[in-house]
Write an enzyme that holds these catalytic residues in place. Structure first.
Site, PDB file in Angstrom:
ATOM      1  N   ASN A 106       1.020  -1.237   0.152  1.00  0.00           N
ATOM      2  CA  ASN A 106       0.164   0.065  -0.150  1.00  0.00           C
ATOM      3  C   ASN A 106       0.980   1.401  -0.054  1.00  0.00           C
ATOM      4  O   ASN A 106       2.039   1.178   0.329  1.00  0.00           O
ATOM      5  CB  ASN A 106      -1.002   0.137   1.117  1.00  0.00           C
ATOM      6  CG  ASN A 106      -1.748   0.804   1.232  1.00  0.00           C
ATOM      7  OD1 ASN A 106      -2.416   1.577   0.380  1.00  0.00           O
ATOM      8  ND2 ASN A 106      -1.857   1.968   2.713  1.00  0.00           N
ATOM      9  N   HIS A 108       0.864   5.053   1.392  1.00  0.00           N
ATOM     10  CA  HIS A 108       0.123   6.027   2.334  1.00  0.00           C
ATOM     11  C   HIS A 108       0.860   7.434   2.193  1.00  0.00           C
ATOM     12  O   HIS A 108       2.149   7.611   2.548  1.00  0.00           O
ATOM     13  CB  HIS A 108       0.167   5.194   3.694  1.00  0.00           C
ATOM     14  CG  HIS A 108      -0.313   6.044   5.007  1.00  0.00           C
ATOM     15  ND1 HIS A 108      -1.821   6.002   5.023  1.00  0.00           N
ATOM     16  CD2 HIS A 108      -0.067   6.900   5.914  1.00  0.00           C
ATOM     17  CE1 HIS A 108      -2.117   6.941   6.137  1.00  0.00           C
ATOM     18  NE2 HIS A 108      -0.990   7.568   6.569  1.00  0.00           N
ATOM     19  N   SER A 135       4.788   6.760   2.405  1.00  0.00           N
ATOM     20  CA  SER A 135       5.406   5.565   2.580  1.00  0.00           C
ATOM     21  C   SER A 135       4.835   4.372   1.796  1.00  0.00           C
ATOM     22  O   SER A 135       3.576   4.346   1.380  1.00  0.00           O
ATOM     23  CB  SER A 135       5.405   4.943   4.282  1.00  0.00           C
ATOM     24  OG  SER A 135       5.750   6.133   4.943  1.00  0.00           O
ATOM     25  N   ASP A 144      -2.025   0.302   8.417  1.00  0.00           N
ATOM     26  CA  ASP A 144      -0.959   1.248   8.023  1.00  0.00           C
ATOM     27  C   ASP A 144       0.189   0.769   8.956  1.00  0.00           C
ATOM     28  O   ASP A 144       1.200   1.643   9.274  1.00  0.00           O
ATOM     29  CB  ASP A 144      -1.072   2.625   8.323  1.00  0.00           C
ATOM     30  CG  ASP A 144      -2.243   3.078   7.268  1.00  0.00           C
ATOM     31  OD1 ASP A 144      -2.414   2.350   6.220  1.00  0.00           O
ATOM     32  OD2 ASP A 144      -3.020   4.127   7.531  1.00  0.00           O
TER      33      ASP A 144
HETATM   34  C1  GAR Z   1      -2.998   9.050  -2.300  1.00  0.00           C
HETATM   35  O1  GAR Z   1      -2.486  10.230  -1.674  1.00  0.00           O
HETATM   36  C2  GAR Z   1      -2.748   7.944  -1.456  1.00  0.00           C
HETATM   37  O2  GAR Z   1      -1.422   8.125  -0.790  1.00  0.00           O
HETATM   38  C3  GAR Z   1      -3.970   7.915  -0.388  1.00  0.00           C
HETATM   39  O3  GAR Z   1      -4.806   8.396  -1.233  1.00  0.00           O
HETATM   40  C4  GAR Z   1      -4.611   9.084  -2.311  1.00  0.00           C
HETATM   41  C5  GAR Z   1      -5.098   8.409  -3.590  1.00  0.00           C
HETATM   42  O4  GAR Z   1      -4.832   9.315  -4.809  1.00  0.00           O
HETATM   43  N1  GAR Z   1      -4.006   6.760   0.301  1.00  0.00           N
HETATM   44  C6  GAR Z   1      -4.474   6.600   1.574  1.00  0.00           C
HETATM   45  O5  GAR Z   1      -4.449   7.770   2.284  1.00  0.00           O
HETATM   46  C7  GAR Z   1      -4.623   5.398   2.093  1.00  0.00           C
HETATM   47  N2  GAR Z   1      -4.766   5.159   3.349  1.00  0.00           N
HETATM   48  P1  GAR Z   1      -4.902   8.450  -6.397  1.00  0.00           P
HETATM   49  O6  GAR Z   1      -6.271   7.808  -6.270  1.00  0.00           O
HETATM   50  O7  GAR Z   1      -4.839   9.774  -7.156  1.00  0.00           O
HETATM   51  O8  GAR Z   1      -3.776   7.406  -6.330  1.00  0.00           O
END
Ligand code: GAR
Length: 318
Positions: A106, A108, A135, A144
């Site tokens: 994943n 984060h 990360s 996480d």
């Molecule tokens: C990203 O910033 C990712 O790191 C976060 O959601 C966004 C997705 O953007 N993920 C989390 O917060 C997971 N807990 P994207 O759909 O444009 O990749």
């Protein structure tokens, strides 16, 4: 070219990290190949992008009953070997995680272990952090909290808002995710890393030492003068693209039976095959290292001088 790991990407929205993973996979030497994009939102914008890029898409509804079972079936049907979560906003149930144990990563948007969960950028600004980041980590039941595979730092600027900070962290995420995933998956076909994995296990057995056999890393049991090889690395020999381990099996019948039962795992190495050396592929992301350990032990018993094997067997039984 080593075989690429078949990667599924799960998203819930925009899918910009998914896009970064797909674009990086266009490089010839990328060690993964996106074979499926899916998630819990059938109309997530990222799914259209994946489709346009020619990646298979399964539009699933996270609210439907049996969602996790359906997702698991789709992943299997597309031959996924590894799952990358990219903005996938659902907590994964334990039984699904068990089915994909160690195979889910994943991204984060924080420097874990700081700021887990949601509302990350708000929390960073509120805490007055000077530095934040992103990360990539393995997914385990605790949110996480799995092993961190890679991180990147991003400076918090005076006047940053949640939006400006999220935008900048996202740019860093797009650099980080493909790189970390490539490094992580690349090691499964990296002869040096694989040799190290075998060496640790081979040298844990009594009276063993490392010595090359016709230029390949190999391990012997017994004294320096009368010792015998019990394990030999097989690194892309004779134009083959795979990395394997040679160990002694019981004989030609056993070898033929094993290869027939699992031709993706076992092979008959040229030159070595006639003297009962069987090849086991170890350059796959799902290599079962306990299985390799038991083969090393079998081969070690087979090759150890009677004195050593006997003592050890007696000790093991005791
Ligand atoms: C990203 O910033 C990712 O790191 C976060 O959601 C966004 C997705 O953007 N993920 C989390 O917060 C997971 N807990 P994207 O759909 O444009 O990749």
């Amino acid at each position: 070219m080593p075989r690429r790991t078949r990667l599924a990407i799960l998203i819930s929205g925009r899918g910009s990290n998914m896009a970064a993973l797909i674009y990086a996979a266009k490089a010839e030497d990328c060690p993964y190949e996106p074979v499926l994009v899916s998630g819990n939102k059938p109309d997530a914008p990222g799914l259209d992008l994946a489709e346009a890029e020619g990646v298979a898409v399964e539009r699933l509804d996270g609210k439907a009953t049996g969602f996790w079972e359906t997702l698991h079936e789709k992943l299997k049907a597309h031959g996924a070997e590894m799952i990358a979560l990219a903005g996938f906003m659902r907590i994964i149930p334990r039984d699904f995680l068990e089915k994909w144990d160690g195979k889910i990563v994943n991204i984060h948007p924080s420097l874990l272990p700081k700021h887990k969960g949601i509302g990350v950028h708000e929390a960073v600004l509120e805490a007055g952090e000077k530095v934040t980041g992103a990360s990539v980590h393995k997914v385990i039941p605790k949110l996480d909290s799995g092993n961190i595979l890679g991180q990147v730092e991003v400076a918090v600027m005076p006047g940053d808002t949640v939006e400006t900070l999220a935008d900048r962290v996202l740019i860093a995420e797009h650099q980080l995710y493909p790189k970390v995933l490539s490094d992580y998956l690349g090691r499964f076909s990296d002869p040096e890393w694989l040799t190290e994995q075998v060496a640790q296990r081979a040298l844990a057995l009594p009276e063993t030492l490392a010595k090359t056999s016709h230029g390949s890393p190999a391990w012997r049991v017994g004294s320096k003068s009368s010792g015998k090889f019990f394990a030999i690395m097989w690194i892309r020999h004779h134009g083959e693209d795979h990395v394997g381990l040679l160990v002694k099996c019981a004989g030609q019948d056993e070898m033929a039976g094993l290869i027939e039962a699992d031709p993706d795992l076992y092979f008959r190495p040229q030159y070595y095959g006639p003297s009962n050396w069987i090849g086991i592929r170890i350059d796959r992301p799902d290599t079962d290292w306990e299985h390799i350990e038991s083969w090393l032990y079998r081969s070690w018993v087979e090759c150890a001088p009677a004195r050593v094997a006997k003592l050890h067997k007696a000790a093991a039984e005791f």
